[in-house]
Scaffold this motif. Structure first.
Motif, PDB file in Angstrom:
ATOM      1  N   LYS A 150       0.846  -1.212   0.000  1.00 57.22           N
ATOM      2  CA  LYS A 150       0.000   0.000   0.000  1.00 57.22           C
ATOM      3  C   LYS A 150       0.877   1.256   0.000  1.00 57.22           C
ATOM      4  O   LYS A 150       0.572   2.245  -0.659  1.00 57.22           O
ATOM      5  CB  LYS A 150      -0.938   0.025   1.219  1.00 57.22           C
ATOM      6  N   THR A 168     -12.446  -6.326  -8.242  1.00 55.08           N
ATOM      7  CA  THR A 168     -13.514  -7.325  -8.166  1.00 55.08           C
ATOM      8  C   THR A 168     -14.408  -7.002  -6.967  1.00 55.08           C
ATOM      9  O   THR A 168     -15.096  -7.879  -6.452  1.00 55.08           O
ATOM     10  CB  THR A 168     -12.938  -8.748  -8.020  1.00 55.08           C
ATOM     11  N   ARG A 210      -4.464  -8.223 -14.041  1.00 55.45           N
ATOM     12  CA  ARG A 210      -3.431  -7.178 -14.146  1.00 55.45           C
ATOM     13  C   ARG A 210      -2.247  -7.691 -14.960  1.00 55.45           C
ATOM     14  O   ARG A 210      -1.718  -6.991 -15.823  1.00 55.45           O
ATOM     15  CB  ARG A 210      -2.985  -6.767 -12.743  1.00 55.45           C
TER      16      ARG A 210
HETATM   17  C1  LIG Z   1     -10.858  -5.884  -0.338  1.00 54.44           C
HETATM   18  C2  LIG Z   1      -9.366  -5.581  -0.537  1.00 54.44           C
HETATM   19  C3  LIG Z   1      -9.057  -4.462   0.437  1.00 54.44           C
HETATM   20  C4  LIG Z   1      -7.767  -3.740   0.143  1.00 54.44           C
HETATM   21  O1  LIG Z   1      -6.736  -4.225   0.606  1.00 54.44           O
HETATM   22  O2  LIG Z   1      -7.809  -2.679  -0.511  1.00 54.44           O
HETATM   23  C5  LIG Z   1      -8.483  -6.782  -0.328  1.00 54.44           C
HETATM   24  C6  LIG Z   1      -8.650  -7.672   0.706  1.00 54.44           C
HETATM   25  C7  LIG Z   1      -7.936  -8.876   0.922  1.00 54.44           C
HETATM   26  N1  LIG Z   1      -6.978  -9.373   0.074  1.00 54.44           N
HETATM   27  C8  LIG Z   1      -6.527 -10.567   0.558  1.00 54.44           C
HETATM   28  C9  LIG Z   1      -5.613 -11.414  -0.090  1.00 54.44           C
HETATM   29  C10 LIG Z   1      -4.899 -11.147  -1.259  1.00 54.44           C
HETATM   30  N2  LIG Z   1      -4.694  -9.882  -1.807  1.00 54.44           N
HETATM   31  C11 LIG Z   1      -3.963  -9.986  -2.923  1.00 54.44           C
HETATM   32  C12 LIG Z   1      -3.564  -8.915  -3.748  1.00 54.44           C
HETATM   33  C13 LIG Z   1      -4.125  -7.662  -3.822  1.00 54.44           C
HETATM   34  N3  LIG Z   1      -5.166  -7.223  -3.059  1.00 54.44           N
HETATM   35  C14 LIG Z   1      -5.620  -6.038  -3.516  1.00 54.44           C
HETATM   36  C15 LIG Z   1      -6.759  -5.387  -3.070  1.00 54.44           C
HETATM   37  C16 LIG Z   1      -7.680  -5.820  -2.146  1.00 54.44           C
HETATM   38  N4  LIG Z   1      -7.504  -6.823  -1.257  1.00 54.44           N
HETATM   39  C17 LIG Z   1      -9.006  -5.164  -1.964  1.00 54.44           C
HETATM   40  C18 LIG Z   1     -10.034  -5.715  -2.954  1.00 54.44           C
HETATM   41  C19 LIG Z   1      -9.580  -5.753  -4.379  1.00 54.44           C
HETATM   42  C20 LIG Z   1     -10.623  -6.345  -5.267  1.00 54.44           C
HETATM   43  O3  LIG Z   1     -10.911  -7.538  -5.185  1.00 54.44           O
HETATM   44  O4  LIG Z   1     -11.176  -5.585  -6.043  1.00 54.44           O
HETATM   45  C21 LIG Z   1      -4.824  -5.568  -4.690  1.00 54.44           C
HETATM   46  C22 LIG Z   1      -5.736  -5.631  -5.919  1.00 54.44           C
HETATM   47  C23 LIG Z   1      -4.347  -4.124  -4.614  1.00 54.44           C
HETATM   48  C24 LIG Z   1      -3.338  -3.831  -3.525  1.00 54.44           C
HETATM   49  O5  LIG Z   1      -3.394  -4.363  -2.422  1.00 54.44           O
HETATM   50  O6  LIG Z   1      -2.448  -3.025  -3.836  1.00 54.44           O
HETATM   51  C25 LIG Z   1      -3.650  -6.575  -4.734  1.00 54.44           C
HETATM   52  C26 LIG Z   1      -3.271  -7.117  -6.142  1.00 54.44           C
HETATM   53  C27 LIG Z   1      -2.093  -6.373  -6.652  1.00 54.44           C
HETATM   54  C28 LIG Z   1      -1.657  -6.940  -7.979  1.00 54.44           C
HETATM   55  O7  LIG Z   1      -0.855  -7.890  -7.981  1.00 54.44           O
HETATM   56  O8  LIG Z   1      -2.086  -6.410  -9.010  1.00 54.44           O
HETATM   57  C29 LIG Z   1      -3.668 -11.363  -3.145  1.00 54.44           C
HETATM   58  C30 LIG Z   1      -2.948 -11.902  -4.383  1.00 54.44           C
HETATM   59  C31 LIG Z   1      -1.637 -12.489  -4.112  1.00 54.44           C
HETATM   60  O9  LIG Z   1      -0.930 -12.052  -3.184  1.00 54.44           O
HETATM   61  O10 LIG Z   1      -1.337 -13.446  -4.853  1.00 54.44           O
HETATM   62  C32 LIG Z   1      -4.223 -12.083  -2.089  1.00 54.44           C
HETATM   63  C33 LIG Z   1      -4.169 -13.597  -1.883  1.00 54.44           C
HETATM   64  C34 LIG Z   1      -5.156 -14.276  -2.842  1.00 54.44           C
HETATM   65  C35 LIG Z   1      -6.623 -13.996  -2.546  1.00 54.44           C
HETATM   66  O11 LIG Z   1      -7.038 -14.021  -1.385  1.00 54.44           O
HETATM   67  O12 LIG Z   1      -7.355 -13.758  -3.533  1.00 54.44           O
HETATM   68  C36 LIG Z   1      -7.149 -10.800   1.824  1.00 54.44           C
HETATM   69  C37 LIG Z   1      -6.828 -11.963   2.737  1.00 54.44           C
HETATM   70  C38 LIG Z   1      -7.730 -13.099   2.569  1.00 54.44           C
HETATM   71  C39 LIG Z   1      -7.279 -14.187   3.534  1.00 54.44           C
HETATM   72  O13 LIG Z   1      -7.326 -13.932   4.754  1.00 54.44           O
HETATM   73  O14 LIG Z   1      -6.819 -15.220   3.055  1.00 54.44           O
HETATM   74  C40 LIG Z   1      -8.035  -9.727   2.045  1.00 54.44           C
HETATM   75  C41 LIG Z   1      -8.958  -9.509   3.224  1.00 54.44           C
HETATM   76  C42 LIG Z   1     -10.371  -9.955   2.911  1.00 54.44           C
HETATM   77  O15 LIG Z   1     -10.721 -10.302   1.782  1.00 54.44           O
HETATM   78  O16 LIG Z   1     -11.138  -9.965   3.883  1.00 54.44           O
END
Ligand SMILES: C[C@@]1(CC(=O)O)c2cc3[nH]c(cc4nc(cc5[nH]c(cc(n2)[C@H]1CCC(=O)O)[C@@](C)(CC(=O)O)[C@@H]5CCC(=O)O)C(CC(=O)O)=C4CCC(=O)O)c(CCC(=O)O)c3CC(=O)O
Ligand SMILES: NC(=O)C1=CN([C@@H]2O[C@H](COP(=O)(O)OP(=O)(O)OC[C@H]3O[C@@H](n4cnc5c(N)ncnc54)[C@H](O)[C@@H]3O)[C@@H](O)[C@H]2O)C=CC1
Length: 229
Positions: free
Chosen positions: A27, A131, A143
């Protein structure tokens, strides 16, 4: 639509990130790209060398090795709760709600107001994917696909279109004529000519599509499009 998409200008905004682990650091990197006025980062554990190096290059980034207290929210516009402590993240969410501060809560998105999308950036072109929190993994995959779809030629095309637009609007033409010209440029083979770095072809296309008042400016509009050539 679960979320309202908007683009925030952070130049005059103070931001706070609590928790600089894996997610917090992601972030922070995204925030820095948008040049916030001030970015305070708090963590109880020592900061990574990646972050201390970033702080050395960015005077607006301030790292403080301590926990959060409520007055850290003073004067903040945008707050990220990124700790591994759910109770603390929830307290930050409540504090922000009471003070009408926009917040992003990484372990409980519903408790906050904003979520981040995946971003493809080519200069001033931003393509974002969300999403709405349903599948960050799908965001990441899309992406990566879009990263291949949009080459650096889009940055150059956009710079050129921006220059042309700045030169066109003061001519005071009918706005339908302006729109038709911009659409014809976007739908022309300009992008392909930029991809080929074919400056002669770019100038030929502009001479065909731009109003004659701008023909004398075509050289100036295009002379430094490819600084590396
Ligand atoms: C709601 C949101 C809030 C926010 O953080 O803004 C959120 C929430 C959560 N993410 C979790 C997990 C992961 N997040 C990623 C990656 C990203 N997460 C990002 C955004 C967001 N994540 C927002 C919604 C975005 C949307 O869906 O529209 C991205 C797009 C932008 C960024 O963070 O910069 C960035 C991609 C950057 C890129 O590569 O392009 C991966 C992928 C990976 O690492 O492989 C994983 C593991 C795989 C999976 O879980 O899908 C968990 C833990 C769940 C658990 O406990 O297991 C939560 C908590 C929950 O869902 O409650
Ligand atoms: N929104 C998203 O994109 C994602 C969210 N998550 C969620 O985020 C949580 C954190 O994930 P990571 O960053 O991988 O964990 P991490 O362990 O790398 O980072 C957590 C950070 O919080 C700090 N911290 C803990 N207590 C603190 C306190 N009282 N004050 C200040 N800082 C404190 C820790 O020192 C550490 O640096 C996970 O538990 C998971 O639920 C996980 C993946 C992606």
């Amino acid at each position: 639509m679960r979320y309202y998409p908007l683009l925030l200008d952070l130049h005059h905004k103070n931001c706070l990130v609590v928790g600089a682990g894996t997610v917090g650091t992601r972030k922070i990197r995204t925030l820095l790209k948008a040049s916030p006025k001030h970015l305070l980062v708090l963590d109880t554990a020592p900061f990574s060398t990646k972050l201390t190096r970033l702080a050395a290059r960015h005077p607006e980034l301030v790292l403080e090795n301590r926990t959060f207290s409520a007055n850290d929210l003073d004067q903040k516009h945008l707050v990220f709760a990124c700790t591994s402590n759910r109770t603390l993240n929830a307290a930050i969410a409540r504090g922000c709600q009471q003070r009408n501060i926009l917040c992003n809560i990484i372990d409980d998105p519903q408790a906050g107001d904003v979520v981040l999308p995946s971003i493809i950036q080519r200069g001033d072109l931003l393509v974002t994917v969300s999403t709405s929190g349903k599948s960050p993994a799908l965001c990441r995959t899309l992406r990566q696909e879009l990263d291949c779809r949009f080459g650096e030629e889009y940055e150059i095309l956009l710079d050129l279109l921006g220059r042309i637009r700045q030169a066109m609007l003061p001519l005071g033409q009918d706005s339908d004529d302006n729109a038709e010209c911009f659409r014809s440029l976007v739908n022309s083979s300009l992008l392909a000519a930029i991809r080929e770095k074919d400056t002669d072809e770019i100038r030929t296309i502009l001479a065909r599509l731009l109003p004659k008042e701008l023909h004398p400016s075509i050289g100036a509009l295009t002379h430094d499009l490819f600084p590396s050539l």
